[in-house]
Design a protein around this motif. Sequence first.
Motif, PDB file in Angstrom:
ATOM      1  N   ALA A 209      -4.744  -1.548   2.936  1.00 16.59           N
ATOM      2  CA  ALA A 209      -3.768  -2.479   2.340  1.00 16.59           C
ATOM      3  C   ALA A 209      -2.812  -1.776   1.377  1.00 16.59           C
ATOM      4  O   ALA A 209      -1.584  -1.915   1.513  1.00 16.59           O
ATOM      5  CB  ALA A 209      -4.499  -3.630   1.646  1.00 16.59           C
ATOM      6  N   PRO A 210      -3.274  -1.010   0.357  1.00 16.09           N
ATOM      7  CA  PRO A 210      -2.306  -0.351  -0.523  1.00 16.09           C
ATOM      8  C   PRO A 210      -1.484   0.718   0.182  1.00 16.09           C
ATOM      9  O   PRO A 210      -0.297   0.897  -0.139  1.00 16.09           O
ATOM     10  CB  PRO A 210      -3.180   0.259  -1.626  1.00 16.09           C
ATOM     11  N   VAL A 211      -2.073   1.428   1.150  1.00 13.29           N
ATOM     12  CA  VAL A 211      -1.299   2.439   1.882  1.00 13.29           C
ATOM     13  C   VAL A 211      -0.187   1.769   2.679  1.00 13.29           C
ATOM     14  O   VAL A 211       0.972   2.228   2.678  1.00 13.29           O
ATOM     15  CB  VAL A 211      -2.228   3.257   2.806  1.00 13.29           C
ATOM     16  N   ALA A 212      -0.505   0.654   3.332  1.00 15.30           N
ATOM     17  CA  ALA A 212       0.521  -0.078   4.080  1.00 15.30           C
ATOM     18  C   ALA A 212       1.609  -0.604   3.141  1.00 15.30           C
ATOM     19  O   ALA A 212       2.811  -0.540   3.456  1.00 15.30           O
ATOM     20  CB  ALA A 212      -0.125  -1.239   4.841  1.00 15.30           C
ATOM     21  N   GLY A 213       1.205  -1.118   1.968  1.00 17.25           N
ATOM     22  CA  GLY A 213       2.191  -1.610   1.008  1.00 17.25           C
ATOM     23  C   GLY A 213       3.135  -0.519   0.547  1.00 17.25           C
ATOM     24  O   GLY A 213       4.363  -0.730   0.440  1.00 17.25           O
ATOM     25  N   LEU A 214       2.609   0.669   0.274  1.00 25.11           N
ATOM     26  CA  LEU A 214       3.455   1.788  -0.152  1.00 25.11           C
ATOM     27  C   LEU A 214       4.416   2.201   0.958  1.00 25.11           C
ATOM     28  O   LEU A 214       5.588   2.524   0.698  1.00 25.11           O
ATOM     29  CB  LEU A 214       2.577   2.972  -0.564  1.00 25.11           C
ATOM     30  N   LEU A 215       3.955   2.204   2.218  1.00 19.65           N
ATOM     31  CA  LEU A 215       4.813   2.590   3.341  1.00 19.65           C
ATOM     32  C   LEU A 215       5.910   1.570   3.598  1.00 19.65           C
ATOM     33  O   LEU A 215       7.010   1.925   4.051  1.00 19.65           O
ATOM     34  CB  LEU A 215       3.960   2.765   4.602  1.00 19.65           C
ATOM     35  N   LEU A 216       5.644   0.301   3.305  1.00 15.61           N
ATOM     36  CA  LEU A 216       6.625  -0.767   3.566  1.00 15.61           C
ATOM     37  C   LEU A 216       7.652  -0.931   2.448  1.00 15.61           C
ATOM     38  O   LEU A 216       8.593  -1.728   2.586  1.00 15.61           O
ATOM     39  CB  LEU A 216       5.902  -2.095   3.793  1.00 15.61           C
ATOM     40  N   MET A 217       7.496  -0.230   1.346  1.00 13.47           N
ATOM     41  CA  MET A 217       8.427  -0.382   0.225  1.00 13.47           C
ATOM     42  C   MET A 217       9.829   0.101   0.587  1.00 13.47           C
ATOM     43  O   MET A 217       9.992   1.038   1.378  1.00 13.47           O
ATOM     44  CB  MET A 217       7.927   0.396  -0.994  1.00 13.47           C
ATOM     45  N   ARG A 218      10.812  -0.546  -0.018  1.00  7.31           N
ATOM     46  CA  ARG A 218      12.207  -0.119   0.122  1.00  7.31           C
ATOM     47  C   ARG A 218      12.503   0.887  -0.985  1.00  7.31           C
ATOM     48  O   ARG A 218      12.680   0.517  -2.144  1.00  7.31           O
ATOM     49  CB  ARG A 218      13.137  -1.323   0.023  1.00  7.31           C
ATOM     50  N   THR A 219      12.541   2.145  -0.625  1.00  7.62           N
ATOM     51  CA  THR A 219      12.695   3.189  -1.636  1.00  7.62           C
ATOM     52  C   THR A 219      14.030   3.098  -2.365  1.00  7.62           C
ATOM     53  O   THR A 219      14.137   3.520  -3.523  1.00  7.62           O
ATOM     54  CB  THR A 219      12.546   4.577  -0.994  1.00  7.62           C
ATOM     55  N   ALA A 220      15.047   2.550  -1.719  1.00  8.10           N
ATOM     56  CA  ALA A 220      16.351   2.417  -2.372  1.00  8.10           C
ATOM     57  C   ALA A 220      16.305   1.439  -3.540  1.00  8.10           C
ATOM     58  O   ALA A 220      17.174   1.473  -4.420  1.00  8.10           O
ATOM     59  CB  ALA A 220      17.404   1.958  -1.358  1.00  8.10           C
ATOM     60  N   GLU A 221      15.303   0.547  -3.565  1.00  3.04           N
ATOM     61  CA  GLU A 221      15.195  -0.447  -4.630  1.00  3.04           C
ATOM     62  C   GLU A 221      14.332   0.025  -5.794  1.00  3.04           C
ATOM     63  O   GLU A 221      14.178  -0.700  -6.779  1.00  3.04           O
ATOM     64  CB  GLU A 221      14.636  -1.755  -4.063  1.00  3.04           C
ATOM     65  N   LEU A 222      13.756   1.213  -5.688  1.00  2.00           N
ATOM     66  CA  LEU A 222      12.981   1.758  -6.797  1.00  2.00           C
ATOM     67  C   LEU A 222      13.920   2.231  -7.899  1.00  2.00           C
ATOM     68  O   LEU A 222      15.003   2.767  -7.625  1.00  2.00           O
ATOM     69  CB  LEU A 222      12.108   2.930  -6.320  1.00  2.00           C
TER      70      LEU A 222
END
Length: 454
Positions: A209-222
């Motif tokens: 679950a946390p690995v999938a969440g990290l992969l699905l993040m929009r890096t441009a919004e960080l």
Amino acid sequence: MSTGPGADSAPAPNTPDDIRTTALTKPKGGTFSSLRIRNYRLFATGQVVSNTGTWMQRIAQDWLVLSLTGSSTAVGITTALQFLPMLLLGLYGGVIADRCPKRRLLLITQSAMGVTGLALAALTLSGHVQVWHVYLTALAGGLVTVLDNPARQAFVVEMVGPDDLRNAVSLNSANFQSARLIGPAVAGVLITAVGSGWAFLLNGLSFIAPVAGLLLMRTAELHKVDRAPRGKGQLREGLRYVAGRPDLIWPIVLVGFIGTFGFNFPIWLTAYVNDVFHAGAGTYGLLNTLMAGGSLVGALLAARRGTSRLRLLVGAALLFGLLEITAALAPEFWLFALLLVPIGMFGLTINVTANSSIQLATDPAMRGRVMSLFMMVFMGGTPLGAPLVGWVTDAYGARVGFCAGGAVSALAAVGVGVVLARLGGLRLKIDLRRGRPHVAFVPKEAARVLTTAA
């Protein structure tokens, strides 16, 4: 996505006046305001799943060691192996976290934690597990935590920005406490029904679950945070940075005293259950549940709070210590159990307030090192304080041991409060007039004016 030049850090308070008025920016609204941010929603969802699995593994791991050895000392060794890497290597983990992209580092650490759970599950379900296998996986998990903790702490501000940092830290704590309520209960059912191995298996799978969440993040919004370049002396640089900032060093000192002497609840609660109330494992579980419930309430209240002042940290620490002393002297079981709820609430308030205050007062390039020091002191102090607290409890009884822990916490709060008040140019004002705050810290100049006016 950066929101501007000042998006990644709050002004660093270096002067006494700044220490007097330090507070975080008010969040944009509501107890769950951080969850409107997609990246943080993904992160929080993954964490609640993996935290539940982690609590399941903790309970199953201790039970497995006890079943294999019949020794409480062996259980203690397992716990020490989990925390000692943070005590010995925590600062180096902070240096690495400051140098590396935190999302990428978390993908590695969360995957590694999942692998340790799956490895222990395979050994247990195949019937080949030995106690040294558990020791090894506990040590491996502790080593991964050295990198995971500072990276995870510092990554929060990249997801939500400084305005919502305090709310996100509070929700992280609520997340952890919710898992603390659910995980042990599920582990107990699994251990009874099918054995510890299945709890380890579910924990290993929970990190998907946390690995999938990290992969699905929009890096441009960080929110963009500058990373520290590679260089010599970065560990010493981090220590000098904290040592020169009284608004950082004194909260860390306070948290260190409380983490070392005030948070030894497994020792105290087991002693109370066995020696004072003469009850069983069900009562021990009830007391832990009451404390976890209080912590969850404290986390949700902290999420609603708009500011985070050092005076709140000191006040919460003082009340925490006084409540521990009161509980130690409680003559009846029901009163002792009831007092565990506010003790859990104020203990959580200490953690959230110190965490969020220190993060926003720290330069982004230093955040990993500072947070690793914070976590090293808070978590790493337990293996040092536990033997002493355990000896006092064995030698003089559960009530004396619990009371001593509360007394150290309260005295540390008073001492740090006096130091911060002097650095901030504050003095204690007592006003007994109706409709006025009776006890408050105010600037010395204002206190003199008020005294003259009265």
